[in-house]
Design an enzyme around this catalytic site. Structure first.
Site, PDB file in Angstrom:
ATOM      1  N   GLU A 161      47.129  48.906  39.212  1.00  0.00           N
ATOM      2  CA  GLU A 161      46.585  49.837  40.218  1.00  0.00           C
ATOM      3  C   GLU A 161      47.586  50.201  41.300  1.00  0.00           C
ATOM      4  O   GLU A 161      47.284  50.128  42.490  1.00  0.00           O
ATOM      5  CB  GLU A 161      45.283  49.256  40.801  1.00  0.00           C
ATOM      6  CG  GLU A 161      44.235  49.024  39.726  1.00  0.00           C
ATOM      7  CD  GLU A 161      42.988  48.272  40.179  1.00  0.00           C
ATOM      8  OE1 GLU A 161      42.836  48.047  41.395  1.00  0.00           O
ATOM      9  OE2 GLU A 161      42.179  47.906  39.309  1.00  0.00           O
ATOM     10  N   ASN A 202      48.602  49.001  34.212  1.00  0.00           N
ATOM     11  CA  ASN A 202      47.137  49.061  34.133  1.00  0.00           C
ATOM     12  C   ASN A 202      46.545  49.765  35.356  1.00  0.00           C
ATOM     13  O   ASN A 202      46.888  49.429  36.496  1.00  0.00           O
ATOM     14  CB  ASN A 202      46.614  47.609  34.086  1.00  0.00           C
ATOM     15  CG  ASN A 202      45.161  47.513  33.710  1.00  0.00           C
ATOM     16  OD1 ASN A 202      44.719  48.155  32.756  1.00  0.00           O
ATOM     17  ND2 ASN A 202      44.410  46.708  34.446  1.00  0.00           N
ATOM     18  N   HIS A 237      36.499  52.171  33.398  1.00  0.00           N
ATOM     19  CA  HIS A 237      35.244  51.930  34.124  1.00  0.00           C
ATOM     20  C   HIS A 237      34.525  53.264  34.242  1.00  0.00           C
ATOM     21  O   HIS A 237      34.760  54.035  35.173  1.00  0.00           O
ATOM     22  CB  HIS A 237      35.525  51.302  35.493  1.00  0.00           C
ATOM     23  CG  HIS A 237      36.126  49.934  35.399  1.00  0.00           C
ATOM     24  ND1 HIS A 237      35.460  48.882  34.823  1.00  0.00           N
ATOM     25  CD2 HIS A 237      37.331  49.449  35.775  1.00  0.00           C
ATOM     26  CE1 HIS A 237      36.216  47.792  34.856  1.00  0.00           C
ATOM     27  NE2 HIS A 237      37.360  48.121  35.424  1.00  0.00           N
ATOM     28  N   GLU A 266      39.508  47.662  30.289  1.00  0.00           N
ATOM     29  CA  GLU A 266      38.383  47.146  31.088  1.00  0.00           C
ATOM     30  C   GLU A 266      37.156  48.027  30.878  1.00  0.00           C
ATOM     31  O   GLU A 266      36.546  48.509  31.835  1.00  0.00           O
ATOM     32  CB  GLU A 266      38.750  47.109  32.574  1.00  0.00           C
ATOM     33  CG  GLU A 266      39.992  46.293  32.890  1.00  0.00           C
ATOM     34  CD  GLU A 266      40.325  46.210  34.370  1.00  0.00           C
ATOM     35  OE1 GLU A 266      39.477  46.547  35.212  1.00  0.00           O
ATOM     36  OE2 GLU A 266      41.458  45.791  34.689  1.00  0.00           O
ATOM     37  N   ASP A 268      33.619  49.621  30.487  1.00  0.00           N
ATOM     38  CA  ASP A 268      32.178  49.471  30.717  1.00  0.00           C
ATOM     39  C   ASP A 268      31.630  50.837  31.106  1.00  0.00           C
ATOM     40  O   ASP A 268      32.372  51.708  31.540  1.00  0.00           O
ATOM     41  CB  ASP A 268      31.835  48.388  31.761  1.00  0.00           C
ATOM     42  CG  ASP A 268      32.618  48.475  33.069  1.00  0.00           C
ATOM     43  OD1 ASP A 268      33.018  49.592  33.465  1.00  0.00           O
ATOM     44  OD2 ASP A 268      32.826  47.420  33.699  1.00  0.00           O
TER      45      ASP A 268
HETATM   46  O1  G3I Z   1      32.997  33.070  42.561  1.00  0.00           O
HETATM   47  C1  G3I Z   1      32.615  33.446  43.900  1.00  0.00           C
HETATM   48  C2  G3I Z   1      31.328  32.786  44.260  1.00  0.00           C
HETATM   49  O2  G3I Z   1      31.515  31.406  44.305  1.00  0.00           O
HETATM   50  C3  G3I Z   1      30.859  33.328  45.621  1.00  0.00           C
HETATM   51  O3  G3I Z   1      29.615  32.791  45.909  1.00  0.00           O
HETATM   52  C4  G3I Z   1      30.761  34.847  45.577  1.00  0.00           C
HETATM   53  C5  G3I Z   1      30.390  35.422  46.937  1.00  0.00           C
HETATM   54  O4  G3I Z   1      30.670  36.781  47.003  1.00  0.00           O
HETATM   55  O5  G3I Z   1      32.010  35.374  45.210  1.00  0.00           O
HETATM   56  C6  G3I Z   1      32.429  34.939  43.933  1.00  0.00           C
HETATM   57  O6  G3I Z   1      33.679  35.512  43.638  1.00  0.00           O
HETATM   58  C7  G3I Z   1      33.659  36.868  43.315  1.00  0.00           C
HETATM   59  C8  G3I Z   1      34.270  37.014  41.911  1.00  0.00           C
HETATM   60  O7  G3I Z   1      34.398  38.366  41.622  1.00  0.00           O
HETATM   61  C9  G3I Z   1      33.392  36.384  40.828  1.00  0.00           C
HETATM   62  O8  G3I Z   1      32.176  37.030  40.761  1.00  0.00           O
HETATM   63  C10 G3I Z   1      34.524  37.592  44.327  1.00  0.00           C
HETATM   64  O9  G3I Z   1      33.887  37.587  45.581  1.00  0.00           O
HETATM   65  C11 G3I Z   1      34.750  39.002  43.898  1.00  0.00           C
HETATM   66  O10 G3I Z   1      35.687  39.630  44.763  1.00  0.00           O
HETATM   67  C12 G3I Z   1      35.301  39.030  42.501  1.00  0.00           C
HETATM   68  O11 G3I Z   1      35.363  40.362  42.086  1.00  0.00           O
HETATM   69  C13 G3I Z   1      36.208  40.615  40.991  1.00  0.00           C
HETATM   70  C14 G3I Z   1      37.114  41.774  41.384  1.00  0.00           C
HETATM   71  O12 G3I Z   1      37.873  42.215  40.272  1.00  0.00           O
HETATM   72  C15 G3I Z   1      38.100  41.350  42.465  1.00  0.00           C
HETATM   73  O13 G3I Z   1      39.003  40.428  41.983  1.00  0.00           O
HETATM   74  C16 G3I Z   1      35.356  40.980  39.774  1.00  0.00           C
HETATM   75  O14 G3I Z   1      34.680  39.815  39.315  1.00  0.00           O
HETATM   76  C17 G3I Z   1      36.228  41.536  38.670  1.00  0.00           C
HETATM   77  O15 G3I Z   1      35.407  42.053  37.633  1.00  0.00           O
HETATM   78  C18 G3I Z   1      37.077  42.675  39.217  1.00  0.00           C
HETATM   79  O16 G3I Z   1      37.911  43.132  38.174  1.00  0.00           O
HETATM   80  C19 G3I Z   1      38.739  44.245  38.504  1.00  0.00           C
HETATM   81  C20 G3I Z   1      40.028  44.075  37.743  1.00  0.00           C
HETATM   82  O17 G3I Z   1      40.618  42.836  38.071  1.00  0.00           O
HETATM   83  C21 G3I Z   1      40.989  45.229  38.046  1.00  0.00           C
HETATM   84  N1  G3I Z   1      40.371  46.510  37.787  1.00  0.00           N
HETATM   85  C22 G3I Z   1      39.092  46.725  38.422  1.00  0.00           C
HETATM   86  C23 G3I Z   1      38.123  45.599  38.083  1.00  0.00           C
HETATM   87  C24 G3I Z   1      36.765  45.837  38.712  1.00  0.00           C
HETATM   88  O18 G3I Z   1      36.865  45.808  40.120  1.00  0.00           O
END
Ligand code: G3I
Length: 375
Positions: A161, A202, A237, A266, A268
């Site tokens: 990104e 990516n 996405h 990715e 969906d």
């Molecule tokens: O695991 C913690 C949990 O313990 C806590 O209670 C909760 C509170 O908000 O947060 C949880 O962590 C979250 C994690 O996802 C797991 O669900 C983080 O806050 C959240 O920021 C994180 O988001 C991820 C995001 O990237 C940021 O890293 C998403 O799962 C993930 O699907 C998303 O993936 C990105 C790719 O890496 C790059 N391209 C876009 C894509 C979608 O945004």
């Protein structure tokens, strides 16, 4: 019936539309096996599946997919949380799980402006690092992470990104401190650490003309600098409402015409209404307040939308098959609807249905459409 799709076999694709619908009842091969010979079909593995014994989702992933990307576990803040600490617990587990499931591992991601701790860009007094010091830190990170999994990771999302929607380079701490050539160093270090791993650029919203042109320019700069890039990662996405298949195909053609390969990294398809077109990407810094009008399917997805989702996926897979010579992999961003980040973005706590398996891990109509191509 055993169907093997072969790269570029348009005729076979046409004949698939003629398959009897009763095939569903007898089919026992996975989606990955079905597309073997055309491209890998992968899924993102969520961190909770890497912290505990295999769950429904991980066994589903194991059964259906042959490429695993860590949804979060290999991001800098998880794998390298403090200057002197690396935490490989989840990434090691991903490698083990992939070996048990005979799946390839995709490393995600080495250089990103999100999920990277502030200390990465600062010295011990909290001042901004110099260009040279940040390059040293970047090299150490890539040497350590890529080096640990040398020969075990099939490909890396090296830079993630880095572009604005108009295709220009995004202002990030990486760019601001190192300069516009930061990504050249990232690919150089990655290739040195594992010369045989595939290396990707990516990004999301690459169906937009300006943005895909920016990605092609960036990759061409890398190639001209003598670096290796194996494919452009089109995140994918999408939604029922955008983009059109034609927009995606234009971008696929632009990448193919530039002589580059594609990985859909990715995938969906959200079924939920968006509050604004500005939320059509995947920029996790954006958010919007919850309102029932944006969360209309809390108990179940109506048949009409289920059908629309299935047809959207069918169209996407038809398109990817058409360009299978240039498409190495299709990775879904999760296995079941329960896992998807789309339930929480850009509005938290919604009920979305963007994947091939429902919240109980059962195949949806969309799964049938992409595995049987029901006319
Ligand atoms: O695991 C913690 C949990 O313990 C806590 O209670 C909760 C509170 O908000 O947060 C949880 O962590 C979250 C994690 O996802 C797991 O669900 C983080 O806050 C959240 O920021 C994180 O988001 C991820 C995001 O990237 C940021 O890293 C998403 O799962 C993930 O699907 C998303 O993936 C990105 C790719 O890496 C790059 N391209 C876009 C894509 C979608 O945004």
């Amino acid at each position: 019936m055993n169907i093997r799709l072969v790269k570029g076999m348009g005729l076979l694709w046409s004949s698939l539309f003629l398959l009897p619908s009763s095939w569903a009842a007898t089919a026992s091969i996975s989606i990955a096996q079905l597309y073997q010979g055309s491209f890998l079909v992968g899924t993102a593995i969520k961190s909770s599946d890497l912290k505990k014994p295999p769950s429904l989702s991980s066994s589903l992933s194991c059964r259906e997919f042959n490429a695993f990307t860590a949804e979060n576990a290999m991001k800098w803040e998880h794998i390298h949380p403090t200057p002197d600490t690396y935490d490989f617990s989840m990434s090691d587990q991903l490698i083990t799980m992939a070996q048990q499931c005979d799946a390839k591992v995709i490393g995600h991601t080495l250089v990103w402006h999100q999920q990277t701790p502030d200390w990465v860009f600062q010295d011990s007094q909290g001042n901004a690092l110099s260009r040279d010091a940040l390059l040293v830190r970047l090299k150490d990170h890539i040497d350590t992470v890529v080096g640990r999994y040398k020969g075990k990771v099939y490909g890396w999302d090296v830079v993630n990104e880095a572009l604005n929607e108009d295709g220009t380079l995004r202002d990030t701490p990486w760019r601001n401190i190192i300069g516009d050539d930061y990504f050249i160093y990232a690919y150089r270090y990655a290739r040195a650490a594992d010369p045989d791993a595939q290396l990707y650029y990516n990004d999301f919203n690459l169906y937009k003309k300006a943005k895909v042109e920016g990605a092609i320019t960036l990759v061409n700069q890398l190639l001209e600098a003598g670096e290796k890039v194996d494919a452009i990662g089109m995140q994918g996405h999408y939604s029922l409402f955008y983009p059109s298949l034609n927009e995606i195909e234009q971008s696929v053609q632009a990448i193919v015409n530039a002589g580059l390969s594609i990985a859909v990294t990715e995938l969906d398809v959200s079924v939920l209404p968006l509050p604004d077109d500005a939320f059509s990407g995947a920029d996790i810094t954006q958010s919007f307040a919850a309102h029932p009008v944006y969360d209309p399917y809390t108990s179940r997805l109506p048949e009409a939308q289920e059908q629309q989702l299935a047809e959207t996926y069918q169209g996407l897979f038809a398109l990817f098959l058409k360009y299978a010579d240039n498409v190495d992999r299709i990775t879904f961003w999760g296995a079941s609807d329960a896992d998807s980040w789309r339930n929480n973005w850009p509005i938290r706590g919604r009920t979305d249905y963007p994947l091939l398996f429902d919240r109980q891990g059962r195949p949806k109509l969309a799964y049938q459409y992409v595995t049987q191509f029901i006319p």
